[in-house]
Design a protein around this motif. Structure first.
Motif, PDB file in Angstrom:
ATOM      1  N   GLU A   1      -3.662   7.419  -2.634  1.00  0.00           N
ATOM      2  CA  GLU A   1      -3.460   6.025  -2.232  1.00  0.00           C
ATOM      3  C   GLU A   1      -3.462   5.115  -3.448  1.00  0.00           C
TER       4      GLU A   1
ATOM      5  N   ASN B   1       0.860  -1.193   0.000  1.00  0.00           N
ATOM      6  CA  ASN B   1       0.000   0.000   0.000  1.00  0.00           C
ATOM      7  C   ASN B   1       0.886   1.230   0.000  1.00  0.00           C
TER       8      ASN B   1
ATOM      9  N   ALA C   1      -2.410   0.717  -4.448  1.00  0.00           N
ATOM     10  CA  ALA C   1      -1.977  -0.559  -3.875  1.00  0.00           C
ATOM     11  C   ALA C   1      -1.755  -1.585  -4.976  1.00  0.00           C
TER      12      ALA C   1
END
Ligand code: ZN
Length: 481
Positions: free
Chosen positions: A247, A188, A249
């Motif tokens: 973000e 992440n 991932a």
């Protein structure tokens, strides 16, 4: 023996087929197999098995025991499905519900054959023909989390003498090949958002970090041992092109033939992730999802399984099964037979040549490719390092059926799959009967196991603070929750 257990399975076949079909119909993703595990627990509980649920913090993991004392013989069962493979039992592509999961690995059959064997063996314990404990391990999430490693880590197998399992396939044979060790890790990345056109210079893209990590790992491949493999999917890549992603991932599988080799490779993958974070001024948070050891063979148990397959005789399909297989084979791409063949070790290729132009495997194939490492992984591996273990396959699908495909889902929900499942239940039953009544053989299998693990003792691939990634899986597949 005062009771014929093969006959007992035949007499009760319909209830096992029904159970398998309901699990097939529920088709739940790993760690979310609430309905499937409840069905399996119910039949075991109703038959007097003692149940322990929630093993290794997994609500759908359980252990069911019947009988008393030694030996303790375990059967491993699985019941998880695969995303997006929903399919009716028709031989043409037709989802039950578009986008839903489906049993593309036949784990509905895998789980129920073990139940049938456990219930048959319970009869023999009741008549006093055998003494000891029969145990069913309800193992969730084989496909996505390798959950057996968690059950092993918690000591769930500490008093088990022998474990046996099987897997649906297109042939009847002992599974004597090795599997790869695997780590499953989510990286992440956290950056800083900004308007992608207005002031991107204020942003730090987490997606850039993911992309750079992937580029780095693709360069890393050249400097790994040739049998190692790396594959990944981007599970989070941002919200819109005009927003610098805060973000992102990426989910990696890293594999190698042996756990010790994987332990050398993994820190190098982590370095690439850290390098990507450094380059992009983002942070990386590593979430270790799961991992499995490679398989540890046990030749004594493999030979026992083969002997019992021969004793039981061939698996018989009828004309309706042949007609169905004829239909489903039409959906395979041209040249599928040769393509499949080319992925196999040489002695297996020679063995499989006899099935050119044949739809269904009814014969028992002699054991080949002992110890050869095939590209896939299985969490049965971890159990094989803590108890002597062997496994086999039975034909539950037409020759050439790809794994994890709609064609496999279809066959796992009709009579070809059912017949393979009941055949597997009988092989498990006969093999375990032999182990209960032949202590010398049991001791030999344990002796081989001890010698093998003495060379390279096992340590769990899971980190100390491992916990099952239930919330993560639910967030990926909300449809099934
Ligand atoms: Zn499977």
């Amino acid at each position: 023996m005062t009771i014929d257990l093969i006959e007992w399975i035949e007499v009760n076949r319909e209830q096992f087929i029904e159970l398998s079909d309901s699990i097939w119909g529920h088709a739940e993703i790993g760690l979310m197999e609430e309905k499937s595990s409840a069905l399996l627990i119910k039949i075991l509980k109703d038959s007097g098995f003692k149940i322990e649920q929630g093993i290794a913090k997994m609500p759908t993991a359980f252990i069911a025991s019947y009988g008393n004392g030694k030996p303790v013989i375990a059967i491993l069962g699985e019941y998880d499905a695969l995303p997006g493979l929903s399919q009716t039992s028709d031989p043409v592509k037709k989802p039950l519900k578009e986008g839903d999961p489906g049993h593309g690995c036949g784990h509905n059959l895998l789980g129920v054959a073990g139940i049938a064997a456990c219930l048959a063996l319970r009869e023999a314990i009741d008549t006093g023909d055998i003494q000891g404990t029969i145990r069913y391990y309800g193992c969730p999430a084989e496909e996505n989390v390798d959950a057996k490693g968690g059950m092993v880590k918690e000591g769930g197998f500490s008093d088990v003498d022998i474990s046996l399992t099987w897997h649906p396939s297109t042939t009847n044979s002992v599974w004597a090949t090795n599997s790869q060790a695997i780590y499953s890790i989510v990286f992440n990345f956290k950056g800083k958002t900004a308007h992608a056109a207005g002031d991107p210079y204020h942003g730090r893209s987490a997606l850039d970090a993911v992309e750079l990590m992937n580029v780095g790992c693709n360069y890393l491949r050249e400097h790994l041992i040739p049998d190692a493999s790396i594959h990944y999917i981007i599970t989070k890549g941002g919200e819109a092109p005009n927003i610098v992603p805060e973000e992102a991932a990426v989910w990696y599988f890293v594999r190698a033939p042996r756990l010790d080799q994987l332990r050398d490779i993994y820190p190098r993958v982590v370095k690439v992730a850290e390098g990507a974070a450094l380059m992009t001024e983002t942070k990386v948070l590593i979430d270790f999802q799961g991992g499995s050891a490679n398989l540890m063979a046990n030749n004594i148990l493999e030979d026992l399984l083969y002997q019992k397959m021969i004793e039981l005789g061939p698996l018989k399909f009828d004309q309706a099964d042949q007609d169905y297989a004829n239909e489903i084979i039409k959906s395979f791409p041209d040249g599928y037979f040769d393509r499949n063949l080319s992925t196999l070790p040489q002695d297996m290729q020679i063995q499989m040549e006899q099935f050119r132009g044949i739809n269904l495997c009814e014969i028992n194939l002699p054991t080949v490719s002992r110890g050869v490492t095939l590209p896939g992984s299985t969490d049965v591996g971890d159990v094989s390092w803590v108890t002597p273990l062997a496994q086999f396959t039975t034909a539950c699908a037409s020759i050439g059926t790809p794994g994890h495909s709609w064609q496999l889902v279809a066959q796992a929900g009709m009579s070809i799959g059912h017949k393979g499942m009941l055949h597997a239940a009988k092989i498990l039953t006969l093999s375990i009967l032999e182990l209960f009544t032949n202590p010398e053989l049991l001791a030999k299998a344990k002796d081989e196991f001890k010698k093998r693990i003495a060379k390279t003792p096992y340590t769990s691939p899971l980190p100390e603070d491992w916990h099952p990634p239930i919330e993560y899986i639910k967030s990926l597949y909300p449809r099934s929750s």
